[in-house]
Write an enzyme that holds these catalytic residues in place. Structure first.
Site, PDB file in Angstrom:
ATOM      1  N   CYS A 214      -8.434  -4.297  52.301  1.00  0.00           N
ATOM      2  CA  CYS A 214      -8.343  -3.202  51.339  1.00  0.00           C
ATOM      3  C   CYS A 214      -9.761  -2.858  50.899  1.00  0.00           C
ATOM      4  O   CYS A 214     -10.613  -2.551  51.723  1.00  0.00           O
ATOM      5  CB  CYS A 214      -7.443  -3.560  50.163  1.00  0.00           C
ATOM      6  SG  CYS A 214      -7.954  -5.019  49.217  1.00  0.00           S
TER       7      CYS A 214
ATOM      8  N   ARG B 294      -5.577  -6.336  46.935  1.00  0.00           N
ATOM      9  CA  ARG B 294      -4.365  -5.627  47.366  1.00  0.00           C
ATOM     10  C   ARG B 294      -3.926  -6.100  48.752  1.00  0.00           C
ATOM     11  O   ARG B 294      -2.725  -6.193  49.035  1.00  0.00           O
ATOM     12  CB  ARG B 294      -4.615  -4.117  47.379  1.00  0.00           C
ATOM     13  CG  ARG B 294      -4.673  -3.467  46.019  1.00  0.00           C
ATOM     14  CD  ARG B 294      -5.008  -1.981  46.107  1.00  0.00           C
ATOM     15  NE  ARG B 294      -6.397  -1.748  46.493  1.00  0.00           N
ATOM     16  CZ  ARG B 294      -6.895  -0.539  46.787  1.00  0.00           C
ATOM     17  NH1 ARG B 294      -6.113   0.532  46.755  1.00  0.00           N
ATOM     18  NH2 ARG B 294      -8.170  -0.402  47.121  1.00  0.00           N
TER      19      ARG B 294
END
Length: 318
Positions: free
Chosen positions: A268, A273
């Site tokens: 990410c 994430r």
């Protein structure tokens, strides 16, 4: 004669009924306390098992003061910035520091660790990834995290728990769970048969924006790693933040060619994430997955690596 027999057996039958009732209560209590199989626990189960001494609950949130304002009873606080990352090098916490952290928090070799946090469990999933690198057994995420717990008006406290210190030792370091720049570049250049999954928003992936709204820009270039499929992390969860079913997850990723037949690297912007997607693919679906925690802040700033930028944004200008 019949009357005498009935009178004689009445107490026996009463004792038998009481024993059966007692056995049923014990069995139900044991069933309620049984730790679920799999990588997730529900908010309902945790609420019913807060007094289970086998559990160690750990909050990994990123927003300052969240834990201090109120946390799940019995939860200790691990700082993503200071506890799970090295404060000098850009690296995860060292093995020795991790052992001290778990020992201080009362985590034993046979503990079941429940991790949860704010911001959609992103940083909690990062915590689960670090725990997996250091081969901690019996680690689970609280499905839906802090947001779901609060929405259901479940108990919070500002009391910091105290546990007897242990002498936790890491038995193995699972280096295969972590991808580096060289691994990602090799996949981008087709030198390995690895699938890349970019879990950022479509606008980050296309190069329209460098970072999510309100987040500091940390990369010079925008775009994505060549060959990476874009599956934003949010596609893996329901409206309440819980993970979708394994069947639904399989379809979501199979639609972009990720079906478990080849190794996967997730990335990410800074690796948090992508830890969430790593958890979905690795822990729920059982795929062979590495998380690239250097992610776009490293790759997008690296010298001599190719990028794909459909929007045409170069050095913040077109």
């Amino acid at each position: 004669m019949k009357t005498t027999l009935i009178r004689l057996f009445k107490p026996v039958l009463g004792l038998a009924s009481a024993s059966l009732l007692s056995f049923g209560l014990v069995a139900n209590a044991q069933a309620a306390n049984a730790i679920p199989e799999g990588p997730l626990v529900t908010t309902e189960w945790l609420a019913d098992n807060l007094n289970n001494e086998q559990l160690r609950i750990i909050e990994v949130s990123v927003n300052p003061g969240v834990y201090e304002r109120g946390h799940i009873p019995g939860a200790v606080n691990f700082s993503w910035h200071k506890d799970l990352n090295d404060t000098v090098r850009r690296d995860i916490v060292s093995k020795e520091a991790f052992e001290k952290l778990l020992s201080k928090s009362g985590v034993a070799q046979d503990s079941t660790v429940i991790i949860y946090g704010d911001t959609n469990n992103w940083f909690a999933a990062w915590g689960a990834w670090v725990f997996d690198i250091y081969n901690v057994a019996n680690v689970k995420l609280l499905d839906g995290g802090r947001v779901k717990w609060e929405k259901e008006n479940r108990p919070l406290t500002n009391r910091v728990p105290e546990f007897k210190a242990t002498d936790y030792k890491v038995s193995k370091v699972n280096t295969e769970l972590r991808a580096y720049l060289a691994d990602t570049l090799a996949a981008a250049e087709g030198k390995t048969d690895v699938k890349l999954v970019d879990i950022r928003s479509a606008d980050e992936y296309s190069g329209k924006i460098f970072a999510p709204a309100g987040v500091p820009e940390l990369s010079i270039r925008a775009g994505h790693v060549p060959g990476a499929a874009n599956v934003p992390w949010g596609k893996a969860v329901n409206e309440d933040g819980t993970f979708k079913s394994a069947a639904d997850l399989k379809k979501i990723y199979a639609d972009v060619g990720v079906d478990g037949s080849k190794p996967v690297i997730t990335y990410c912007r800074i690796g948090e994430r992508s830890s969430h997607t790593w958890f979905a693919l690795s822990k729920i679906l059982g795929y062979d997955v590495k998380n690239y925690d250097g992610s776009w802040t490293e790759y997008g700033n690296a010298i001599g690596v190719p990028i794909n930028n459909p929007t045409g944004t170069i050095f913040a200008a077109k």
